[in-house]
Design a protein around this motif. Structure first.
Motif, short mmCIF file in Angstrom:
data_model
loop_
_atom_site.label_atom_id
_atom_site.label_comp_id
_atom_site.label_asym_id
_atom_site.label_seq_id
_atom_site.Cartn_x
_atom_site.Cartn_y
_atom_site.Cartn_z
N GLY A 14 0.84 -1.19 0.00
CA GLY A 14 0.00 0.00 0.00
C GLY A 14 0.87 1.23 0.00
O GLY A 14 2.09 1.15 0.01
N ARG A 15 0.23 2.37 -0.02
CA ARG A 15 0.97 3.64 0.04
C ARG A 15 0.78 4.20 1.44
O ARG A 15 -0.32 4.18 1.97
N ALA A 16 1.87 4.66 2.02
CA ALA A 16 1.80 5.19 3.39
C ALA A 16 2.86 6.27 3.53
O ALA A 16 3.93 6.19 2.93
N PRO A 17 2.56 7.28 4.34
CA PRO A 17 3.58 8.29 4.61
C PRO A 17 4.71 7.69 5.46
O PRO A 17 4.50 6.72 6.18
N ILE A 18 5.88 8.27 5.33
CA ILE A 18 7.02 7.86 6.14
C ILE A 18 6.95 8.65 7.45
O ILE A 18 6.94 9.87 7.44
N ASP A 19 6.86 7.94 8.58
CA ASP A 19 6.70 8.59 9.88
C ASP A 19 8.03 9.06 10.47
O ASP A 19 8.07 10.05 11.19
N ALA A 20 9.11 8.34 10.18
CA ALA A 20 10.41 8.70 10.73
C ALA A 20 11.49 8.05 9.89
O ALA A 20 11.26 7.04 9.22
N TYR A 21 12.69 8.64 9.96
CA TYR A 21 13.85 8.07 9.27
C TYR A 21 15.09 8.33 10.11
O TYR A 21 15.12 9.22 10.96
N GLY A 22 16.12 7.55 9.87
CA GLY A 22 17.37 7.70 10.60
C GLY A 22 17.80 6.38 11.21
O GLY A 22 17.06 5.38 11.13
#
Length: 128
Positions: A14-22
């Motif tokens: 599915g398509r989903a926003p990225i909540d966090a990265y690092g």
């Protein structure tokens, strides 16, 4: 009968926003993924790619396969902006995809905004 853990390709359908990265990975859809990601119309896929590797058409083959559903490809090139090689830009343009390289953090933020606007966006995000 096989024993042990079965390793499957990482894929969120599915398509989903990225909540966090690092810390070498990303969080999205109440999940976390270690490593780089391809965020495509077919879903979010684990991507065997590390910062510093050359960006090529082969590395982005899955993006090119889904080109009909992508207008813009955001390329998160890691901690710093790296320009895309001309050969890759040409391959994307030939399939009607505008490419926009930027740091991974900027690419995540831009992807989330474009996704919320229901744009035909994809992202290749190199883990930082």
């Amino acid at each position: 009968m096989p024993k042990g853990i079965e390793i499957r390709d990482a894929h969120f359908p599915g398509r989903a926003p990225i909540d966090a990265y690092g810390n070498g990975g990303f969080r999205f859809a109440d999940m976390s993924h270690r490593g780089s990601l391809l965020c495509l119309p077919s879903g979010i896929h684990g991507w065997e790619f590390e910062e510093g590797q050359p960006l090529t058409s082969e590395a982005l083959a899955r993006v090119l396969e889904e080109a009909a559903d992508i207008e813009v490809l955001l390329v998160g090139t890691g901690r710093e902006l790296r320009p895309l090689p001309q050969q890759l830009k040409s391959a994307l343009k030939a399939r009607g995809i505008a490419s926009d390289p930027m740091s991974t953090g900027a690419a995540v933020r831009t992807y989330n905004v474009m996704l919320s606007e229901s744009r035909a966006v994809a992202a290749a995000l190199i883990a930082v």
